[in-house]
Design a protein around this motif. Structure first.
Motif, PDB file in Angstrom:
ATOM      1  N   LYS A   1       0.832  -1.196   0.000  1.00 26.83           N
ATOM      2  CA  LYS A   1       0.000   0.000   0.000  1.00 26.83           C
ATOM      3  C   LYS A   1       0.871   1.252   0.000  1.00 26.83           C
ATOM      4  N   ILE A   2       0.490   2.234  -0.829  1.00 28.94           N
ATOM      5  CA  ILE A   2       1.168   3.525  -0.876  1.00 28.94           C
ATOM      6  C   ILE A   2       0.269   4.578  -0.243  1.00 28.94           C
ATOM      7  N   ILE A   3       0.804   5.338   0.702  1.00 27.95           N
ATOM      8  CA  ILE A   3       0.072   6.430   1.327  1.00 27.95           C
ATOM      9  C   ILE A   3       0.450   7.717   0.594  1.00 27.95           C
ATOM     10  N   GLU A   4      -0.483   8.278  -0.123  1.00 35.78           N
ATOM     11  CA  GLU A   4      -0.210   9.460  -0.940  1.00 35.78           C
ATOM     12  C   GLU A   4       0.144  10.684  -0.101  1.00 35.78           C
ATOM     13  N   GLY A   5       1.120  11.433  -0.586  1.00 37.41           N
ATOM     14  CA  GLY A   5       1.490  12.692   0.050  1.00 37.41           C
ATOM     15  C   GLY A   5       2.359  12.562   1.282  1.00 37.41           C
ATOM     16  N   CYS A   6       2.808  11.346   1.600  1.00 40.25           N
ATOM     17  CA  CYS A   6       3.629  11.128   2.798  1.00 40.25           C
ATOM     18  C   CYS A   6       5.080  10.869   2.425  1.00 40.25           C
ATOM     19  N   GLY A   7       5.969  11.211   3.364  1.00 47.28           N
ATOM     20  CA  GLY A   7       7.375  10.912   3.196  1.00 47.28           C
ATOM     21  C   GLY A   7       7.724   9.629   3.917  1.00 47.28           C
ATOM     22  N   HIS A   8       8.905   9.604   4.555  1.00 53.55           N
ATOM     23  CA  HIS A   8       9.383   8.397   5.227  1.00 53.55           C
ATOM     24  C   HIS A   8       8.669   8.161   6.555  1.00 53.55           C
ATOM     25  N   ALA A   9       8.158   9.230   7.163  1.00 53.71           N
ATOM     26  CA  ALA A   9       7.541   9.115   8.486  1.00 53.71           C
ATOM     27  C   ALA A   9       6.018   9.010   8.388  1.00 53.71           C
ATOM     28  N   VAL A  10       5.543   7.976   7.747  1.00 54.23           N
ATOM     29  CA  VAL A  10       4.093   7.789   7.571  1.00 54.23           C
ATOM     30  C   VAL A  10       3.350   7.778   8.905  1.00 54.23           C
ATOM     31  N   PRO A  11       3.824   7.057   9.939  1.00 54.47           N
ATOM     32  CA  PRO A  11       3.098   7.034  11.208  1.00 54.47           C
ATOM     33  C   PRO A  11       2.958   8.407  11.863  1.00 54.47           C
ATOM     34  N   MET A  12       3.850   9.341  11.532  1.00 55.30           N
ATOM     35  CA  MET A  12       3.777  10.691  12.084  1.00 55.30           C
ATOM     36  C   MET A  12       2.920  11.606  11.216  1.00 55.30           C
ATOM     37  N   GLU A  13       3.011  11.446   9.916  1.00 47.28           N
ATOM     38  CA  GLU A  13       2.299  12.341   9.004  1.00 47.28           C
ATOM     39  C   GLU A  13       0.817  11.990   8.869  1.00 47.28           C
ATOM     40  N   GLU A  14       0.520  10.686   8.843  1.00 50.75           N
ATOM     41  CA  GLU A  14      -0.874  10.226   8.729  1.00 50.75           C
ATOM     42  C   GLU A  14      -1.137   9.208   9.830  1.00 50.75           C
ATOM     43  N   MET A  15      -0.996   9.649  11.079  1.00 49.81           N
ATOM     44  CA  MET A  15      -1.054   8.707  12.193  1.00 49.81           C
ATOM     45  C   MET A  15      -2.388   7.986  12.323  1.00 49.81           C
ATOM     46  N   ARG A  16      -3.496   8.684  12.083  1.00 50.70           N
ATOM     47  CA  ARG A  16      -4.800   8.034  12.218  1.00 50.70           C
ATOM     48  C   ARG A  16      -5.004   7.013  11.100  1.00 50.70           C
ATOM     49  N   LEU A  17      -4.706   7.402   9.869  1.00 52.79           N
ATOM     50  CA  LEU A  17      -4.855   6.486   8.743  1.00 52.79           C
ATOM     51  C   LEU A  17      -3.951   5.275   8.916  1.00 52.79           C
ATOM     52  N   TRP A  18      -2.700   5.530   9.323  1.00 55.61           N
ATOM     53  CA  TRP A  18      -1.746   4.437   9.508  1.00 55.61           C
ATOM     54  C   TRP A  18      -2.193   3.501  10.631  1.00 55.61           C
ATOM     55  N   ARG A  19      -2.659   4.071  11.727  1.00 56.33           N
ATOM     56  CA  ARG A  19      -3.100   3.251  12.862  1.00 56.33           C
ATOM     57  C   ARG A  19      -4.297   2.395  12.474  1.00 56.33           C
ATOM     58  N   GLU A  20      -5.254   2.976  11.776  1.00 54.49           N
ATOM     59  CA  GLU A  20      -6.427   2.206  11.356  1.00 54.49           C
ATOM     60  C   GLU A  20      -6.045   1.093  10.389  1.00 54.49           C
ATOM     61  N   ASP A  21      -5.092   1.367   9.517  1.00 53.78           N
ATOM     62  CA  ASP A  21      -4.653   0.339   8.575  1.00 53.78           C
ATOM     63  C   ASP A  21      -3.944  -0.792   9.301  1.00 53.78           C
ATOM     64  N   LEU A  22      -3.107  -0.439  10.288  1.00 56.67           N
ATOM     65  CA  LEU A  22      -2.398  -1.443  11.060  1.00 56.67           C
ATOM     66  C   LEU A  22      -3.372  -2.318  11.848  1.00 56.67           C
ATOM     67  N   LEU A  23      -4.360  -1.678  12.523  1.00 55.43           N
ATOM     68  CA  LEU A  23      -5.323  -2.437  13.308  1.00 55.43           C
ATOM     69  C   LEU A  23      -6.163  -3.339  12.413  1.00 55.43           C
ATOM     70  N   SER A  24      -6.492  -2.849  11.228  1.00 56.68           N
ATOM     71  CA  SER A  24      -7.264  -3.664  10.280  1.00 56.68           C
ATOM     72  C   SER A  24      -6.462  -4.894   9.859  1.00 56.68           C
ATOM     73  N   PHE A  25      -5.171  -4.691   9.656  1.00 56.93           N
ATOM     74  CA  PHE A  25      -4.319  -5.826   9.279  1.00 56.93           C
ATOM     75  C   PHE A  25      -4.203  -6.840  10.410  1.00 56.93           C
ATOM     76  N   LEU A  26      -4.041  -6.361  11.627  1.00 55.27           N
ATOM     77  CA  LEU A  26      -3.896  -7.247  12.776  1.00 55.27           C
ATOM     78  C   LEU A  26      -5.171  -7.994  13.096  1.00 55.27           C
ATOM     79  N   ASN A  27      -6.311  -7.377  12.768  1.00 54.60           N
ATOM     80  CA  ASN A  27      -7.597  -8.017  13.049  1.00 54.60           C
ATOM     81  C   ASN A  27      -8.006  -8.976  11.941  1.00 54.60           C
TER      82      ASN A  27
END
Length: 216
Positions: free
Chosen positions: A190-216
């Motif tokens: 998955k590519i997060i548009e408009g983000c650099g190397h620090a995706v968890p900092m730049e899009e923390m809510r989107l990244w967290r939801e994606d991570l939780l979705s993967f873990l679930n």
């Protein structure tokens, strides 16, 4: 296995950025020695660790230069512009307050110590490179699922090299992506548009939801 901002190997731009960081921190990229500063009074060279509370010495300027550089290269231009110079300045101050040149040099050499050696910076022969480890993971069948996430503007782990890592792990594409042989790793990308190397900092809510979705 959920990885963010990890690529199979560095591309040419990432190699240039790493070279600049080693130069800023005074690391000789060919023999890993520290490049000393110059003492005008003694007319000789010296190496002094930075005092983050004092912003007048040459070595402190070197640490602050590194802090600015790593922040500018890690975050996307959009995120930096929205944050503004005053906020970014506080990040620079934080890097200088809680780190030393010695510590950052050690970290850089630990993670990229083989950079610019006889292999000209290639990770292909390094058994601990992401590409080599991905190959071993796939061959060992030690995991069942994985996902690689990367920012579209990541300068350190380009989307192309992140996609390559996903492929090495067993990237699944197409309508029949779930129809894998038994024990085959199911890997998504998955590519997060408009983000650099620090995706968890730049899009923390989107990244967290994606991570939780993967873990679930």
């Amino acid at each position: 296995l959920y990885l963010t901002g990890v690529s199979a190997e560095r591309d040419p731009l990432a190699n240039v950025i790493l070279a600049s960081w080693k130069e800023i921190l005074g690391v000789n990229t060919y023999n890993s020695e520290v490049s000393d500063g110059y003492d005008k009074e003694k007319e000789s060279y010296y190496d002094e660790e930075c005092d983050p509370e004092v912003h007048t010495s040459r070595c402190t300027a070197r640490l602050r230069s590194f802090a600015w550089s790593i922040i500018l290269q890690t975050y996307s231009e959009i995120f930096l512009a929205k944050s503004g110079p005053n906020r970014v300045q506080t990040w620079v101050d934080g890097v200088c307050r809680y780190n030393t040149e010695e510590g950052l040099r050690a970290l850089l050499m630990q993670t990229h110590g083989h950079f610019m050696d006889e292999s000209d910076g290639e990770d292909s022969l390094d058994p601990w490179s992401p590409a080599a480890m991905a190959t071993r993971i796939r061959e060992s069948q030690s995991i069942e699922q994985c996902k690689i996430v990367v920012g579209s503007d990541d300068k350190m782990s380009s989307p192309e090299q992140a996609h390559r890592l996903a492929s090495l792990l067993g990237l699944s594409t197409g309508p029949n992506s779930l129809e894998h042989e038994e024990h085959e790793i199911l890997c998504s990308f998955k590519i997060i548009e408009g983000c650099g190397h620090a995706v968890p900092m730049e899009e923390m809510r989107l990244w967290r939801e994606d991570l939780l979705s993967f873990l679930n």
